[in-house]
Write a protein that holds these residues in place. Structure first.
Motif, short mmCIF file in Angstrom:
data_model
loop_
_atom_site.label_atom_id
_atom_site.label_comp_id
_atom_site.label_asym_id
_atom_site.label_seq_id
_atom_site.Cartn_x
_atom_site.Cartn_y
_atom_site.Cartn_z
N HIS A 45 -1.77 0.04 10.09
CA HIS A 45 -3.03 0.78 9.47
C HIS A 45 -4.03 0.45 10.95
O HIS A 45 -3.87 -0.40 11.83
CB HIS A 45 -3.67 -0.56 8.53
N GLN A 46 -4.41 1.57 11.07
CA GLN A 46 -5.13 1.66 12.35
C GLN A 46 -6.53 0.91 12.45
O GLN A 46 -7.16 0.77 13.48
CB GLN A 46 -5.38 3.37 12.63
N PHE A 52 -6.43 -4.09 2.05
CA PHE A 52 -5.70 -3.20 2.98
C PHE A 52 -4.22 -3.09 1.93
O PHE A 52 -3.97 -3.72 1.23
CB PHE A 52 -5.10 -3.60 4.37
N ALA A 53 -3.42 -1.78 2.13
CA ALA A 53 -2.52 -1.16 1.29
C ALA A 53 -1.06 -1.98 1.92
O ALA A 53 -0.95 -2.04 3.28
CB ALA A 53 -2.48 0.15 1.22
N VAL A 54 -0.50 -2.59 0.83
CA VAL A 54 1.04 -3.00 1.26
C VAL A 54 1.88 -2.38 0.02
O VAL A 54 1.42 -2.41 -1.25
CB VAL A 54 1.14 -4.57 0.99
N ALA A 55 3.03 -1.79 0.54
CA ALA A 55 3.83 -0.87 -0.33
C ALA A 55 5.00 -1.58 -0.24
O ALA A 55 5.60 -2.02 0.60
CB ALA A 55 3.89 0.68 0.36
N LEU A 56 5.76 -1.44 -1.52
CA LEU A 56 7.28 -2.06 -1.84
C LEU A 56 7.98 -0.61 -2.46
O LEU A 56 7.43 0.09 -2.84
CB LEU A 56 7.18 -3.18 -2.95
N GLU A 81 -2.21 -5.11 -8.03
CA GLU A 81 -1.21 -3.89 -8.03
C GLU A 81 -2.00 -2.53 -8.48
O GLU A 81 -2.97 -2.50 -9.20
CB GLU A 81 0.02 -4.15 -9.23
N LEU A 82 -1.88 -1.60 -7.38
CA LEU A 82 -2.49 -0.43 -7.55
C LEU A 82 -1.82 0.46 -8.56
O LEU A 82 -2.37 1.78 -8.94
CB LEU A 82 -2.76 -0.01 -6.28
N SER A 83 -0.29 0.65 -8.28
CA SER A 83 0.75 1.71 -8.93
C SER A 83 0.68 1.14 -10.43
O SER A 83 0.34 0.34 -10.92
CB SER A 83 1.98 1.70 -8.25
N PHE A 100 0.12 -2.17 -3.57
CA PHE A 100 -0.63 -3.18 -3.69
C PHE A 100 -1.78 -3.18 -2.91
O PHE A 100 -1.80 -2.97 -1.85
CB PHE A 100 0.11 -4.64 -3.48
N ALA A 101 -3.02 -3.68 -3.28
CA ALA A 101 -4.22 -3.99 -2.37
C ALA A 101 -4.30 -5.38 -2.06
O ALA A 101 -4.06 -6.40 -3.15
CB ALA A 101 -5.38 -3.61 -3.04
#
Length: 171
Positions: A45-46, A52-56, A81-83, A100-101
């Motif tokens: 992430h810049q 912040f987002a984390v993806a699995l 969990e965002l999804s 996930f946030a």
């Protein structure tokens, strides 16, 4: 003949590896011979944001029932969990994307060392006891104001020398 013998030996090795993976309570994400496995998506992430987002990503090689996901995060960190929920039955060949946030208690006091995070996916593949798939990695807040998210495999193969937290000696 040599080719057939090699294939038979490879098949036996994979079968033995699969049996040993099913004998423990936790299946780790690197065990691609298990019925279901996962990986943290390595990304950067810049900017440092909170959350912040984390993806699995999860992959099902066999019919798998997912009961839920538990997180193991550093002290006072939280994840949401965002999804859409992934609980339920998943057929062979299915891949799932989970977002996930991750929230920090205070972004003005970011940790210096890379922080280990882990997601435990609770599954049932046999109708017996629950198994857990461990999907882990590391979060690193760079001195340049970015956030690096590393899958376990990527983190261990980076051409970097990571500093380990120093534990003070008892007096």
């Amino acid at each position: 003949m040599k080719k057939q013998l090699s294939l038979i030996i490879l098949g036996i090795a994979l079968l033995l590896g699969s049996v040993s993976a099913h004998n423990s309570d936790t299946l780790y994400s690197c065990a691609h011979h298990s019925t279901c496995w996962g990986e943290l998506v390595s990304t950067e992430h810049q900017a440092v944001t909170n959350p912040f987002a984390v993806a699995l990503r999860l992959f099902c090689a066999d019919t798998t029932i997912i009961y839920g996901i538990e997180t193991q995060l550093p002290l006072k960190w939280t994840a949401r969990e965002l999804s859409s929920p992934v609980t339920g039955r998943h057929l062979p060949g299915k891949s799932l994307a989970l977002d996930f946030a991750v929230m920090l208690p205070d972004i003005s006091q970011l940790p210096f060392y890379a922080q280990h995070i882990e997601f435990q996916v609770i599954i049932d593949t046999t109708g017996a006891a629950d198994k857990r798939i461990s999907v882990g990695g590391y979060i690193y807040f760079t001195p340049y104001g970015t956030i690096e998210i590393w899958d376990m495999e990527d983190f261990t193969h980076l051409k970097r020398a990571w500093l380990e937290p120093q534990v003070p000696e008892p007096r």
